[in-house]
Design a protein around this motif. Structure first.
Motif, PDB file in Angstrom:
ATOM      1  N   LEU A 174      15.244   1.869  44.785  1.00 17.32           N
ATOM      2  CA  LEU A 174      14.810   0.755  45.442  1.00 17.32           C
ATOM      3  C   LEU A 174      14.374   0.527  46.800  1.00 17.32           C
ATOM      4  N   CYS A 175      15.712   1.553  47.721  1.00 12.52           N
ATOM      5  CA  CYS A 175      15.696   1.128  48.697  1.00 12.52           C
ATOM      6  C   CYS A 175      15.330   1.906  50.500  1.00 12.52           C
ATOM      7  N   THR A 176      16.223   3.269  49.392  1.00 17.15           N
ATOM      8  CA  THR A 176      16.227   4.690  50.478  1.00 17.15           C
ATOM      9  C   THR A 176      15.159   6.323  49.725  1.00 17.15           C
ATOM     10  N   ALA A 177      14.876   5.685  49.009  1.00 15.43           N
ATOM     11  CA  ALA A 177      14.227   6.686  47.735  1.00 15.43           C
ATOM     12  C   ALA A 177      13.456   7.476  48.938  1.00 15.43           C
ATOM     13  N   THR A 178      12.735   6.765  49.524  1.00 11.76           N
ATOM     14  CA  THR A 178      11.669   7.735  50.258  1.00 11.76           C
ATOM     15  C   THR A 178      12.492   8.414  51.499  1.00 11.76           C
ATOM     16  N   ALA A 179      13.389   7.453  51.976  1.00 12.55           N
ATOM     17  CA  ALA A 179      13.952   8.614  53.100  1.00 12.55           C
ATOM     18  C   ALA A 179      14.482   9.615  52.243  1.00 12.55           C
ATOM     19  N   ALA A 180      15.065   9.788  51.302  1.00 14.70           N
ATOM     20  CA  ALA A 180      15.461  10.864  50.725  1.00 14.70           C
ATOM     21  C   ALA A 180      14.027  11.821  50.834  1.00 14.70           C
ATOM     22  N   CYS A 189      16.042  19.466  52.805  1.00 11.67           N
ATOM     23  CA  CYS A 189      16.946  18.975  52.977  1.00 11.67           C
ATOM     24  C   CYS A 189      16.863  17.927  52.413  1.00 11.67           C
ATOM     25  N   ASP A 190      17.772  16.687  52.091  1.00  8.88           N
ATOM     26  CA  ASP A 190      17.903  14.885  53.044  1.00  8.88           C
ATOM     27  C   ASP A 190      19.502  15.830  54.594  1.00  8.88           C
ATOM     28  N   GLY A 191      19.385  14.261  55.013  1.00  2.80           N
ATOM     29  CA  GLY A 191      19.896  14.309  56.031  1.00  2.80           C
ATOM     30  C   GLY A 191      19.424  13.993  57.213  1.00  2.80           C
ATOM     31  N   GLN A 192      19.807  12.559  57.991  1.00  6.33           N
ATOM     32  CA  GLN A 192      19.112  12.190  58.915  1.00  6.33           C
ATOM     33  C   GLN A 192      19.368  13.474  60.724  1.00  6.33           C
ATOM     34  N   PRO A 193      18.166  13.039  60.963  1.00 13.91           N
ATOM     35  CA  PRO A 193      17.917  14.390  61.708  1.00 13.91           C
ATOM     36  C   PRO A 193      18.287  13.719  63.017  1.00 13.91           C
ATOM     37  N   GLY A 194      17.878  12.814  63.068  1.00 14.95           N
ATOM     38  CA  GLY A 194      18.649  11.667  65.055  1.00 14.95           C
ATOM     39  C   GLY A 194      19.360  10.600  64.498  1.00 14.95           C
ATOM     40  N   SER A 195      20.184  10.147  66.077  1.00 14.23           N
ATOM     41  CA  SER A 195      20.739   9.292  66.156  1.00 14.23           C
ATOM     42  C   SER A 195      20.256   7.890  66.711  1.00 14.23           C
ATOM     43  N   TYR A 196      21.286   6.980  66.683  1.00 16.39           N
ATOM     44  CA  TYR A 196      20.969   5.983  67.197  1.00 16.39           C
ATOM     45  C   TYR A 196      20.589   6.322  68.249  1.00 16.39           C
ATOM     46  N   LEU A 197      21.325   7.630  68.674  1.00 17.57           N
ATOM     47  CA  LEU A 197      21.934   7.215  70.447  1.00 17.57           C
ATOM     48  C   LEU A 197      20.120   7.398  71.837  1.00 17.57           C
ATOM     49  N   ASP A 198      19.527   8.117  70.250  1.00 15.36           N
ATOM     50  CA  ASP A 198      18.250   8.265  70.871  1.00 15.36           C
ATOM     51  C   ASP A 198      17.320   7.606  71.904  1.00 15.36           C
ATOM     52  N   VAL A 199      18.141   5.856  70.792  1.00 17.35           N
ATOM     53  CA  VAL A 199      17.139   4.529  71.386  1.00 17.35           C
ATOM     54  C   VAL A 199      17.542   4.866  72.800  1.00 17.35           C
ATOM     55  N   SER A 334      11.267   8.210  66.499  1.00 22.52           N
ATOM     56  CA  SER A 334      10.142   7.767  64.902  1.00 22.52           C
ATOM     57  C   SER A 334      11.108   6.869  64.434  1.00 22.52           C
ATOM     58  N   THR A 335      10.890   5.432  63.465  1.00 24.42           N
ATOM     59  CA  THR A 335      12.019   5.670  62.696  1.00 24.42           C
ATOM     60  C   THR A 335      10.743   5.009  61.861  1.00 24.42           C
ATOM     61  N   VAL A 336      11.533   5.254  60.187  1.00 27.53           N
ATOM     62  CA  VAL A 336      10.808   4.538  59.313  1.00 27.53           C
ATOM     63  C   VAL A 336      11.521   3.347  58.391  1.00 27.53           C
ATOM     64  N   GLN A 372      14.772   8.184  59.549  1.00 30.04           N
ATOM     65  CA  GLN A 372      14.752   7.940  58.203  1.00 30.04           C
ATOM     66  C   GLN A 372      15.464   7.043  57.494  1.00 30.04           C
ATOM     67  N   MET A 373      15.088   5.694  57.891  1.00 27.41           N
ATOM     68  CA  MET A 373      15.636   4.212  57.735  1.00 27.41           C
ATOM     69  C   MET A 373      16.625   4.087  56.324  1.00 27.41           C
ATOM     70  N   ASN A 374      17.515   3.967  56.130  1.00 28.67           N
ATOM     71  CA  ASN A 374      18.160   2.719  55.207  1.00 28.67           C
ATOM     72  C   ASN A 374      18.459   1.423  54.663  1.00 28.67           C
ATOM     73  N   GLY A 375      18.508   1.340  53.450  1.00 26.68           N
ATOM     74  CA  GLY A 375      18.701  -0.314  53.267  1.00 26.68           C
ATOM     75  C   GLY A 375      19.848  -0.842  53.597  1.00 26.68           C
ATOM     76  N   GLN A 376      21.156   0.585  52.757  1.00 31.34           N
ATOM     77  CA  GLN A 376      22.581  -0.603  52.406  1.00 31.34           C
ATOM     78  C   GLN A 376      23.417   0.842  52.966  1.00 31.34           C
ATOM     79  N   PRO A 377      24.587  -0.175  53.008  1.00 26.93           N
ATOM     80  CA  PRO A 377      25.422  -0.234  53.698  1.00 26.93           C
ATOM     81  C   PRO A 377      25.989   1.638  53.738  1.00 26.93           C
TER      82      PRO A 377
END
Ligand code: SF4
Length: 798
Positions: A174-180, A189-199, A334-336, A372-377
């Motif tokens: 319901l929350c991160t299937a599209t991120a993957a 392949c799944d796996g977040q390319p970026g980092s919060y440090l990019d901010v 870019s964040t989604v 590509q963000m997630n919803g849950q921890p």
């Protein structure tokens, strides 16, 4: 500096400005129970946040065996000490008097207390009977994004390995299937390319359907601090609501675009059209690192701004201006999130965000990234451990060598792991239950009777006599009410395990206090079941071979060796020694972890290594290995084009508006925890509906009036708030169910109204495009919906 602010009134706290390339200053946020001071705290126990995906590192304060507060960890790269409202107050839910403390079993139509042996024996007997009579496909598992990595890995091993069912998914569907899915389409392949440090480095931050101010308030604090510092970034916001993010975008010299729900793909194609037409393209990067450029260029040529403006209901000039900001960015982040993910054509639209960064060469450098963000921890763990529709270790279901490799790690025969078809996604699992082929469903740490779409249907599916329903949770919920067996679980702070956040940072969460009553860690429950079932590996030894959280982590880490999510450099002890969480991959080559993926233009996309061969963007049909090898023999990033198609359910005379559902900063999921925390509950005690001033006037409604929102599926009643949401759109928060308002007779949960439909690629349900009507309810007609003061919603929080 330690900051014990009122985080309800002051969600993001004071500013600590910083400039590009500087490190984010620390600010330690803390909240202790009334009357408790720091000097009273006997132990601080390390953990991270449970009630969103940001992964804020914190310590739990313990006194006399009880949790008495939390404090942010200043040295952690994720939050540098800051905490949001749910972090600061949410821990109080653990001590609620109505925790489940004993197993329950259905007898004579009622749930009655029993001991663990009775409950587990019933589950084991039912499982054995079904395996003997109907085979593994009669059994399904539906889990969460809130357990630990060790628990998902164990569940995946039991479900996909020992039992051999293909029916396992998480509410991450319901929350991160599209991120993957979007990452798999672009990077194979799944796996977040970026980092919060990019901010810390970006000169433009673009947020696509991502109301970060409410969904990840600590990440928003980081953005606010950049905005308050020297050379602030410009923001782009895509959201039909006039949120804090939207206002900050305008104030930053950026742009707020408010497209009609269901038109995101057209908008993205329009933005890419302008970037190509103005040649803001990094041709050298595209040439060296991607395939699919010619097809993408041809596709977006069909979307000039004037056409897109008509589809999306926005100004063509605003599209051009936004494209200029994106096209000239030197460091583009870019964040989604859900605005794109829970929409019509979710994956195709989210993939265009990846395309934006790829054709601009904005990847793998400080400030140039994709989140590509997630919803849950722990949604990331659900995916990487394979407790959803993915295969453990980002292996490829369609690659026999990958299945054999996993079988080797589990010491099982390859034929025990079903892999002839992709695993069953949640929406299909519920269909199979409806049809009767799935006869046992084990739900852990989630509440589908409030969170899935079209609730009348879900209630009737879960309430069937022929379904054996096991629910493992920490509170009684709308779903436990329908169960045959209820298992009381321990939660955050009461058990040990690992979290991985939305930017791949792994944190250890340690047990601080004892669980209440007979509640048990989810890991122990799964392992008990395995022993009860007498699962064996191919040498006849008990399976799974691990027996506690550290040994489960070690087995998980070993199984990731050589995979993109390589954890082999981590263990509970290593994580305990580090001052900060560690982003994977972490191995001998990268002992301190890896901030950004794909920094060197090397992707995990080689045909024999990739997690996915991709899917057709319109039908969702998976491609074959031969198709993939022909498209991408050298394992580059893939520019996948997408053709805009209108939503299936368009507004009509009877239902002239579009309903979107969403969330508030004060609540999480179906409020089972946050609704039991006084500060959070009082901040947002009751469902509300948002519409524009024009739509309110047309419906004869004023602020605070009781309104009925209806779709073809049902009707919900809520008090009206007039906000800056665009004309033609209604917004309902989806958190509210029935456990704390029994008289509401199914007229309170937003998902009474949503539809049984999903994105063809990610299979994520649509929560953003239901045709709806709005009408006034005469005062006195429904005494159940009280007028309550609340701080939630974008209109009230200034
Ligand atoms: S509320 Fe929705 S988006 Fe947030 S965690 Fe739950 S399912 Fe995911």
């Amino acid at each position: 500096m330690t900051n014990d602010r009122n985080a309800i009134a002051d969600i993001w706290g004071g500013r600590t400005p910083y400039g590009p390339g500087e490190s984010w200053p620390a600010r330690v946020d803390m909240h202790l129970a009334e009357g408790v001071t720091e000097a009273d705290v006997q132990r601080w126990v390390r953990t991270a946040s449970l009630l969103h995906s940001n992964g804020d590192a914190m310590d739990i304060a313990v006194r006399d065996g009880k949790i008495v507060g939390v404090r942010g960890r200043a040295d952690d790269i994720v939050n540098r000490g800051r905490l949001g409202p749910k972090d600061l107050y949410g821990w109080q839910a653990n001590a609620s008097p109505d925790r489940l403390t004993q197993p329950l079993i259905r007898q004579g139509g009622r749930l009655v207390r029993c001991d663990w042996d009775t409950a587990m024996n019933r589950i084991v007997a039912q499982s054995k009977d079904l395996l003997g009579t109907h085979g593994p496909s009669a059994i399904a598992f539906y889990t969460s994004g809130q357990l630990f990595a060790e628990e998902y890995f164990t569940l995946a091993a039991i479900g996909h390995g020992a039992i051999g069912t293909n029916h396992m998914d998480g509410n991450t569907r319901l929350c991160t299937a599209t991120a993957a899915a979007a990452l798999k389409e672009s990077f194979a392949c799944d796996g977040q390319p970026g980092s919060y440090l990019d901010v810390d480095h970006a000169d433009v931050i673009a947020m696509f359907g991502h109301n970060v101010a409410e969904t990840q308030p600590v990440l928003w604090m980081r953005v606010l601090d950049r905005l308050a510092g020297s050379q602030p970034p410009r923001l782009i916001c895509v959201d039909p609501r006039d949120t804090h993010v939207a206002r900050a975008a305008r104030d930053s010299g950026g742009v707020h675009l408010a497209p009609l729900p269901g038109t995101n793909l057209a908008l993205m194609n329009g933005l890419l059209h302008e970037i190509v037409a103005n040649d803001w393209v990094d041709h050298a990067y595209v040439q060296a690192n991607t395939v699919g450029w010619a097809e993408l260029r041809e596709r977006v040529a069909e979307y000039p701004p004037d056409r897109v403006a008509r589809i999306c209901g926005i100004d063509a000039a605003a599209i051009r201006t936004a494209a200029g900001v994106l096209g000239k960015a030197q460091r583009l982040l870019s964040t989604v999130l859900q605005g794109f993910y829970q929409s019509h054509q979710a994956s195709a639209a989210s993939v265009q965000v990846n395309n934006l960064n790829l054709i601009r060469g904005q990847l793998g450098r400080p400030g140039a990234g994709i989140l590509q963000m997630n919803g849950q921890p722990t949604a990331e763990n659900t995916r990487e451990c394979g407790a959803d529709g993915d295969m453990s270790g980002f292996r490829n279901w369609s690659n026999d060598a990958h299945v054999a490799d996993l079988a080797k790690h589990w010491n099982l025969e390859i034929k025990q792991i079903p892999h002839m078809t992709p695993p069953t996604h949640a929406m299909q699992m519920f269909r199979y239950i409806e049809q009767g082929s799935i006869k046992m469903l084990w739900v852990s740490a989630t509440n589908p009777a409030v969170s899935l779409p079209e609730l009348a249907r879900i209630r009737s599916i879960l309430g069937q006599e022929r379904l054996f329903l096991v629910v493992q949770d920490i509170f009684p919920t709308e779903t436990t009410e329908l169960a045959d067996v209820v298992l009381p679980a321990a939660t955050w702070g009461e058990k040990t395990g690992c979290f991985t956040n939305a930017c791949r940072v792994v944190h250890l969460s340690e047990r601080a206090v004892e669980p209440p009553g007979e509640a048990r860690a989810d890991l122990d429950i799964f392992l008990d079941y395995a022993r009860g079932m007498d699962f064996r590996d191919k040498d006849g030894k008990p399976f799974p071979a691990w027996h506690d959280a550290p040994s489960a982590f070690a087995a998980w880490a070993a199984s990731t060796q050589g995979r993109p999510c390589d954890y082999t450099g981590l263990s509970h002890d290593v994580l305990r020694e580090r001052v900060s969480g560690v982003p994977w991959p972490c191995n001998a080559e990268h002992p301190d972890g890896t901030e950004r993926l794909y920094a060197d233009g090397k992707f995990s996309a080689a045909p024999d290594y990739c997690e996915s061969y991709g899917r057709d963007m319109v039908t969702g049909a998976p491609f074959e290995a031969s198709d993939y090898k022909a498209l991408n023999p050298d394992g580059k990033a893939i520019l996948r084009a997408g053709e805009y198609l209108p939503p299936h359910e368009a507004p009509s005379g009877e239902y002239p508006l579009v309903l979107i559902t969403g969330r508030t900063v004060y609540h999480f999921h179906t409020r089972t925890k946050t609704g039991r925390v006084a500060e959070l509950q009082q901040a947002a005690p009751e469902i509300w509906v948002e519409c524009s001033a024009g739509d309110a006037r047309r419906a004869g409604l004023a602020e605070g009036d009781l309104a009925e929102i209806s779709t073809a599926r049902g009707a919900v009643r809520a008090r009206l708030r007039i906000t800056g949401v665009r004309n033609g759109v209604l917004f309902l928060p989806f958190h509210y169910g029935y456990w704390d308002r029994p008289g509401a007779e199914h007229s309170r949960a937003a998902n009474e109204l949503t539809q049984t439909d999903w994105d063809p690629v990610s299979k994520q349900p649509l929560y953003k495009t239901a045709a709806a009507a709005l009408a006034k309810v005469p005062e006195g007609a429904d005494p159940v919906v009280p007028v309550q003061p609340t701080r939630a919603s974008t209109g009230a929080m200034q």
